[in-house]
Design a protein around this motif. Structure first.
Motif, PDB file in Angstrom:
ATOM      1  N   ALA A  18       0.827  -1.206   0.000  1.00  0.00           N
ATOM      2  CA  ALA A  18       0.000   0.000   0.000  1.00  0.00           C
ATOM      3  C   ALA A  18       0.860   1.254   0.000  1.00  0.00           C
ATOM      4  N   SER A  19       1.969   1.216   0.729  1.00  0.00           N
ATOM      5  CA  SER A  19       2.869   2.373   0.809  1.00  0.00           C
ATOM      6  C   SER A  19       3.497   2.669  -0.543  1.00  0.00           C
ATOM      7  N   VAL A  20       3.929   1.639  -1.241  1.00  0.00           N
ATOM      8  CA  VAL A  20       4.539   1.810  -2.556  1.00  0.00           C
ATOM      9  C   VAL A  20       3.531   2.414  -3.535  1.00  0.00           C
ATOM     10  N   LYS A  21       2.304   1.931  -3.506  1.00  0.00           N
ATOM     11  CA  LYS A  21       1.284   2.473  -4.407  1.00  0.00           C
ATOM     12  C   LYS A  21       1.028   3.952  -4.118  1.00  0.00           C
ATOM     13  N   ARG A  22       0.950   4.301  -2.844  1.00  0.00           N
ATOM     14  CA  ARG A  22       0.761   5.704  -2.488  1.00  0.00           C
ATOM     15  C   ARG A  22       1.922   6.550  -2.967  1.00  0.00           C
ATOM     16  N   PHE A  23       3.128   6.048  -2.745  1.00  0.00           N
ATOM     17  CA  PHE A  23       4.310   6.815  -3.144  1.00  0.00           C
ATOM     18  C   PHE A  23       4.376   7.005  -4.652  1.00  0.00           C
ATOM     19  N   ILE A  24       4.229   5.923  -5.417  1.00  0.00           N
ATOM     20  CA  ILE A  24       4.468   6.022  -6.854  1.00  0.00           C
ATOM     21  C   ILE A  24       3.404   6.867  -7.538  1.00  0.00           C
ATOM     22  N   HIS A  25       2.166   6.840  -7.037  1.00  0.00           N
ATOM     23  CA  HIS A  25       1.141   7.758  -7.547  1.00  0.00           C
ATOM     24  C   HIS A  25       1.540   9.202  -7.242  1.00  0.00           C
ATOM     25  N   SER A  26       2.036   9.432  -6.036  1.00  0.00           N
ATOM     26  CA  SER A  26       2.466  10.777  -5.662  1.00  0.00           C
ATOM     27  C   SER A  26       3.636  11.241  -6.519  1.00  0.00           C
ATOM     28  N   GLN A  27       4.596  10.356  -6.750  1.00  0.00           N
ATOM     29  CA  GLN A  27       5.737  10.728  -7.582  1.00  0.00           C
ATOM     30  C   GLN A  27       5.282  11.098  -8.991  1.00  0.00           C
ATOM     31  N   TYR A  28       4.370  10.339  -9.526  1.00  0.00           N
ATOM     32  CA  TYR A  28       3.861  10.636 -10.865  1.00  0.00           C
ATOM     33  C   TYR A  28       3.216  12.023 -10.891  1.00  0.00           C
ATOM     34  N   ASP A  29       2.432  12.341  -9.878  1.00  0.00           N
ATOM     35  CA  ASP A  29       1.771  13.650  -9.825  1.00  0.00           C
ATOM     36  C   ASP A  29       2.791  14.775  -9.693  1.00  0.00           C
ATOM     37  N   ILE A  38       3.872   9.395 -20.093  1.00  0.00           N
ATOM     38  CA  ILE A  38       3.644   7.979 -19.789  1.00  0.00           C
ATOM     39  C   ILE A  38       2.266   7.855 -19.136  1.00  0.00           C
ATOM     40  N   PRO A  39       1.400   6.989 -19.602  1.00  0.00           N
ATOM     41  CA  PRO A  39       0.127   6.795 -18.914  1.00  0.00           C
ATOM     42  C   PRO A  39       0.359   6.429 -17.441  1.00  0.00           C
ATOM     43  N   ARG A  40      -0.409   7.050 -16.560  1.00  0.00           N
ATOM     44  CA  ARG A  40      -0.214   6.851 -15.121  1.00  0.00           C
ATOM     45  C   ARG A  40      -0.165   5.378 -14.745  1.00  0.00           C
ATOM     46  N   GLU A  41      -1.159   4.611 -15.156  1.00  0.00           N
ATOM     47  CA  GLU A  41      -1.224   3.210 -14.731  1.00  0.00           C
ATOM     48  C   GLU A  41      -0.055   2.402 -15.270  1.00  0.00           C
ATOM     49  N   GLU A  42       0.436   2.789 -16.444  1.00  0.00           N
ATOM     50  CA  GLU A  42       1.586   2.097 -17.003  1.00  0.00           C
ATOM     51  C   GLU A  42       2.836   2.370 -16.169  1.00  0.00           C
ATOM     52  N   TYR A  43       3.005   3.621 -15.750  1.00  0.00           N
ATOM     53  CA  TYR A  43       4.151   4.001 -14.914  1.00  0.00           C
ATOM     54  C   TYR A  43       4.085   3.288 -13.567  1.00  0.00           C
ATOM     55  N   VAL A  44       2.912   3.326 -12.944  1.00  0.00           N
ATOM     56  CA  VAL A  44       2.731   2.714 -11.626  1.00  0.00           C
ATOM     57  C   VAL A  44       2.919   1.200 -11.701  1.00  0.00           C
ATOM     58  N   GLU A  68      13.163   2.442 -20.482  1.00  0.00           N
ATOM     59  CA  GLU A  68      11.947   1.997 -21.154  1.00  0.00           C
ATOM     60  C   GLU A  68      11.048   3.151 -21.572  1.00  0.00           C
ATOM     61  N   PHE A  69      10.937   4.152 -20.692  1.00  0.00           N
ATOM     62  CA  PHE A  69       9.988   5.243 -20.934  1.00  0.00           C
ATOM     63  C   PHE A  69      10.644   6.495 -21.519  1.00  0.00           C
ATOM     64  N   HIS A  70      11.928   6.389 -21.832  1.00  0.00           N
ATOM     65  CA  HIS A  70      12.643   7.504 -22.478  1.00  0.00           C
ATOM     66  C   HIS A  70      12.490   8.803 -21.675  1.00  0.00           C
ATOM     67  N   ILE A  71      12.741   8.695 -20.384  1.00  0.00           N
ATOM     68  CA  ILE A  71      12.686   9.875 -19.512  1.00  0.00           C
ATOM     69  C   ILE A  71      13.977  10.667 -19.706  1.00  0.00           C
ATOM     70  N   LYS A  72      13.855  11.916 -20.131  1.00  0.00           N
ATOM     71  CA  LYS A  72      15.018  12.706 -20.534  1.00  0.00           C
ATOM     72  C   LYS A  72      15.415  13.778 -19.522  1.00  0.00           C
ATOM     73  N   GLU A  73      14.451  14.360 -18.841  1.00  0.00           N
ATOM     74  CA  GLU A  73      14.736  15.558 -18.040  1.00  0.00           C
ATOM     75  C   GLU A  73      15.159  15.251 -16.605  1.00  0.00           C
TER      76      GLU A  73
END
Length: 228
Positions: A18-29, A38-44, A68-73
């Motif tokens: 549960a903690s990981v899910k909360r964190f990774i959603h927060s990081q995406y936001d 990247i679509p949110r659910e795909e990232y999570v 995988e997601f070509h994150i550049k910045e």
């Protein structure tokens, strides 16, 4: 007579899933400007897959995500630092954690914790749960230079608590790294049931609230050798 109860952290006291899910959603936001392509659910979902319930450290996870997601910045190092810094703000305790600890302390039992992981990171998560004050000893593998399932870390904790292994129980979610490892150190191993693992162990609980009753019935827990 049971004199000490020792615990694992992740998956036992801390609801890491549960903690990981909360964190990774927060990081995406928080990083939407950079990872929003990247679509949110795909990232999570991909983070959770790569993480393997904490058994893969996040340097590897973020290196793969960046690729995988070509994150550049942002570099993987910056994403990792964000995880290290912010995860503690999303910690979720399992139900009945504090009432259970309160009851055990009221019985004058000595409490310990043995957890694998990075020292300060795990310490921050323990503080975030508000439970540090209940424990007489906390051993974290990085700081100890030894990790579960090595029985030596269990023996070290018992020595610091000044309690013999046969008068102590260890509660954890992993059948091998927690329950069997504790038994190999001479302790009574208790498995808090986790649907991700299969186990054939003698003592199983489904909820932290069951621990005080288990100790109260310690004749059943440890046979006629032990008295409550």
């Amino acid at each position: 007579m049971i004199k000490a109860v020792l615990f694992d952290l992740d998956g036992t006291l801390l609801d890491r899933d549960a903690s990981v899910k909360r964190f990774i959603h927060s990081q995406y936001d928080r990083l939407a400007r950079i990872v929003g392509h990247i679509p949110r659910e795909e990232y999570v979902t991909r983070f959770i897959e790569l993480d393997q319930r904490g058994y893969v450290w996040k340097d590897k996870v973020y290196q793969q995500l960046v690729k995988e997601f070509h994150i550049k910045e942002l570099s993987w190092e910056e994403l990792l630092q964000d995880y290290i810094t912010d995860f503690k703000n999303h910690c979720v305790a399992f139900p009945n954690l504090v009432p259970m600890l309160e009851e055990l302390k009221s019985r004058d039992l000595r409490l310990g914790m043995i957890t694998n992981g990075w020292g300060q990171f795990q310490q921050d998560n323990i503080k975030a749960l508000g439970i540090e004050k209940y424990f007489d000893r906390i051993l974290i593998s990085e700081w100890e230079g030894i990790k579960k399932p090595d029985p030596e870390i269990f023996k070290r904790a018992l020595k610091q608590l000044n309690v013999p292994p046969q008068q102590s129980i260890y509660v954890g979610d992993h059948p091998e790294n927690d329950v069997k490892a504790a038994q190999n150190a001479g302790m009574i191993g208790v498995w808090i049931k986790d649907p991700h693992w299969q186990a054939e162990v003698e003592f199983i609980i489904n909820d932290l609230s069951e621990i005080p009753l288990l100790i109260k019935n310690s004749r059943k827990l440890a046979g006629e050798k032990y008295d409550i």
